[in-house]
Design a protein around this motif. Structure first.
Motif, short mmCIF file in Angstrom:
data_model
loop_
_atom_site.label_atom_id
_atom_site.label_comp_id
_atom_site.label_asym_id
_atom_site.label_seq_id
_atom_site.Cartn_x
_atom_site.Cartn_y
_atom_site.Cartn_z
N ASP A 237 -10.83 -39.97 -3.36
CA ASP A 237 -11.89 -39.51 -4.27
C ASP A 237 -12.25 -38.06 -3.95
O ASP A 237 -12.88 -37.79 -2.92
N PRO A 238 -11.88 -37.11 -4.81
CA PRO A 238 -12.23 -35.71 -4.55
C PRO A 238 -13.72 -35.46 -4.43
O PRO A 238 -14.13 -34.46 -3.81
N GLU A 239 -14.56 -36.35 -4.98
CA GLU A 239 -16.01 -36.19 -4.83
C GLU A 239 -16.43 -36.29 -3.37
O GLU A 239 -17.46 -35.72 -2.97
N LEU A 240 -15.67 -36.99 -2.55
CA LEU A 240 -16.02 -37.19 -1.15
C LEU A 240 -15.46 -36.10 -0.24
O LEU A 240 -15.83 -36.03 0.93
N PHE A 241 -14.60 -35.27 -0.76
CA PHE A 241 -13.96 -34.23 0.06
C PHE A 241 -14.94 -33.10 0.36
O PHE A 241 -15.65 -32.61 -0.52
N VAL A 242 -14.94 -32.66 1.63
CA VAL A 242 -15.69 -31.47 2.03
C VAL A 242 -14.75 -30.35 2.45
O VAL A 242 -14.79 -29.24 1.92
N SER A 243 -13.85 -30.62 3.43
CA SER A 243 -12.99 -29.54 3.91
C SER A 243 -11.77 -30.09 4.64
O SER A 243 -11.75 -31.23 5.11
N ILE A 244 -10.76 -29.22 4.74
CA ILE A 244 -9.57 -29.48 5.54
C ILE A 244 -9.14 -28.16 6.16
O ILE A 244 -9.26 -27.10 5.52
N SER A 245 -8.67 -28.20 7.40
CA SER A 245 -8.16 -27.00 8.05
C SER A 245 -7.03 -27.40 8.98
O SER A 245 -6.92 -28.55 9.41
N GLY A 246 -6.20 -26.42 9.32
CA GLY A 246 -5.12 -26.69 10.26
C GLY A 246 -4.35 -25.43 10.60
O GLY A 246 -4.47 -24.41 9.92
N ARG A 247 -3.58 -25.50 11.69
CA ARG A 247 -2.76 -24.39 12.17
C ARG A 247 -1.30 -24.78 12.11
O ARG A 247 -0.90 -25.83 12.63
N PHE A 248 -0.49 -23.96 11.48
CA PHE A 248 0.94 -24.21 11.37
C PHE A 248 1.62 -23.80 12.67
O PHE A 248 1.54 -22.64 13.09
N SER A 249 2.30 -24.74 13.32
CA SER A 249 2.84 -24.47 14.65
C SER A 249 4.36 -24.51 14.72
O SER A 249 4.95 -23.91 15.62
N GLU A 277 11.37 -35.00 14.75
CA GLU A 277 11.79 -35.04 16.15
C GLU A 277 10.61 -35.21 17.11
O GLU A 277 10.78 -35.17 18.33
N GLY A 278 9.41 -35.35 16.56
CA GLY A 278 8.23 -35.57 17.39
C GLY A 278 7.47 -34.32 17.77
O GLY A 278 6.45 -34.41 18.45
N TRP A 279 7.93 -33.13 17.34
CA TRP A 279 7.19 -31.91 17.67
C TRP A 279 6.01 -31.74 16.70
O TRP A 279 6.02 -32.24 15.58
N VAL A 280 4.99 -31.03 17.15
CA VAL A 280 3.80 -30.81 16.33
C VAL A 280 4.09 -29.68 15.35
O VAL A 280 4.43 -28.57 15.74
N VAL A 281 3.94 -29.96 14.05
CA VAL A 281 4.20 -28.95 13.02
C VAL A 281 2.90 -28.42 12.41
O VAL A 281 2.87 -27.31 11.87
N LEU A 282 1.83 -29.21 12.47
CA LEU A 282 0.51 -28.77 12.00
C LEU A 282 -0.49 -29.25 13.03
O LEU A 282 -0.61 -30.45 13.29
N ASP A 283 -1.21 -28.30 13.64
CA ASP A 283 -2.05 -28.60 14.79
C ASP A 283 -3.50 -28.25 14.48
O ASP A 283 -3.80 -27.61 13.47
N ARG A 284 -4.39 -28.68 15.37
CA ARG A 284 -5.82 -28.32 15.32
C ARG A 284 -6.43 -28.68 13.96
O ARG A 284 -7.25 -27.94 13.41
N GLY A 285 -6.01 -29.81 13.40
CA GLY A 285 -6.45 -30.20 12.07
C GLY A 285 -7.84 -30.82 12.06
O GLY A 285 -8.22 -31.58 12.97
N THR A 286 -8.61 -30.50 11.03
CA THR A 286 -9.89 -31.18 10.77
C THR A 286 -9.92 -31.59 9.30
O THR A 286 -9.40 -30.89 8.43
N PHE A 287 -10.54 -32.74 9.07
CA PHE A 287 -10.70 -33.24 7.69
C PHE A 287 -12.09 -33.85 7.61
O PHE A 287 -12.41 -34.78 8.35
N VAL A 288 -12.94 -33.31 6.73
CA VAL A 288 -14.34 -33.71 6.66
C VAL A 288 -14.63 -34.29 5.28
O VAL A 288 -14.23 -33.71 4.26
N THR A 289 -15.33 -35.41 5.27
CA THR A 289 -15.73 -36.05 4.01
C THR A 289 -17.24 -36.22 3.97
O THR A 289 -17.93 -36.18 5.00
N ARG A 290 -17.74 -36.41 2.76
CA ARG A 290 -19.15 -36.72 2.59
C ARG A 290 -19.41 -38.20 2.89
O ARG A 290 -18.55 -39.04 2.64
N PRO A 291 -20.60 -38.52 3.40
CA PRO A 291 -20.91 -39.93 3.62
C PRO A 291 -20.82 -40.71 2.31
O PRO A 291 -21.22 -40.21 1.26
N ARG A 292 -20.29 -41.90 2.39
CA ARG A 292 -20.14 -42.73 1.20
C ARG A 292 -21.48 -43.34 0.80
O ARG A 292 -22.31 -43.60 1.64
#
Length: 292
Positions: A237-249, A277-292
């Motif tokens: 539900d896009p209404e619940l989305f607040v933010s996403i961030s990450g670092r490409f590694s 192969e198990g290596w990290v490709v996107l690091d330091r990720g955050t994903f924030v949602t609004r309270p339901r």
């Protein structure tokens, strides 16, 4: 080929951009919507399904911030960050924050500011902030905020360190592990949303940049992961989305299968993305949602 350090603080815009329902649909297909189940994500992949209102994936905001042309057909203004070899440029970090969902079609006024150019030793980190305002947005609440960081290899050595960015995971095993795939033709489809960098399609250009074959757009990986996290953590539900961030590694190649490990604490989750192969490709990720 020096970076233009004097440009820090400069802005472009506001620039009026526009998009259509088709643009939003094409983006959703470009980040994998409907690939696993053609009828499973019709709100993102169709505009005329009975009883289904078209919705827009939140990470489409990154495309609006960086790649949409002005509505009047003029060239999009660019920040003067200096001269460099484009084959040495890779996406480093991305963050998208929304105050409200993006409509299926509309116009937006975007302003981009060069927030900083930092010395990372082996290269320069160029950070820009984009604010996007829909008509009727309150002055203190723009719909879209995007922070984008580019890494330009070989352009370091000017002595301006970047700010510290603390990040960590809870001292426990991940709360969930999610799987998501990409297709061999993923970059060919995603590029139609505006990022025509030949690094992702031209074998000779990719070789010049040091890769054995074209890599997937970092922002395509970002959209693929954001789409999967919205489904798992935000009730799709896009209404619940607040933010996403990450670092490409590490690079992702078209056709790679990805694993997302998630630590979830209420409305804020932290995540990492692993390649085949198990290596990290996107690091330091955050994903924030609004309270339901």
């Amino acid at each position: 080929m020096p970076m233009n350090l004097d440009a820090v603080g400069a802005s472009t815009g506001p620039t009026r951009i526009a998009w259509t329902e088709t643009d939003a649909l094409l983006y959703a297909l470009g980040v994998g919507a409907g690939q696993e189940d053609a009828l499973g994500e019709l709100a993102y992949t169709t505009e005329n399904t009975a009883g289904v209102r078209q919705r827009v994936l939140p990470t489409f905001g990154a495309v609006l911030a960086q790649f949409r042309a002005p509505a009047d057909g003029s060239p999009r203004p660019e920040l003067d960050i200096g001269t460099y070899d484009p084959a040495q440029l890779v996406h480093a970090e991305e963050a998208v924050t929304l105050a409200r969902p993006i409509p299926a079609a509309g116009t937006m006024d975007v302003t981009t500011t060069l927030a900083g150019i930092y010395d990372k030793g082996s290269g320069a980190l160029v950070v820009s902030d984009t604010v996007g305002r829909l008509p009727g947005d309150p002055p203190d609440s723009p719909t879209l905020l995007v922070r984008s960081s580019l890494f330009i290899r070989g352009e370091g050595g000017f002595g301006i360190p970047g700010p510290k960015q603390p990040w960590g995971t809870p001292d426990r095993r991940p709360d969930m592990a999610l799987e998501v795939g990409t297709r061999a033709d993923q970059a060919l489809l995603y590029r139609l949303s505006g990022d025509r960098n030949p690094l992702h399609t031209d074998p000779k250009f990719a070789a010049r940049a040091g890769f054995t074959r074209p890599i997937l757009h970092g922002m395509c990986t970002f959209g693929v992961v954001g789409r999967r996290l919205l489904s798992a953590l935000g009730d799709d539900d896009p209404e619940l989305f607040v933010s996403i961030s990450g670092r490409f590694s590490q690079p992702v190649y078209p056709g790679d299968k990805l694993s997302i490990v998630v630590w979830s604490d209420g409305p804020e989750a932290r995540f990492r993305v692993l390649g085949p192969e198990g290596w990290v490709v996107l690091d330091r990720g955050t994903f924030v949602t609004r309270p339901r």
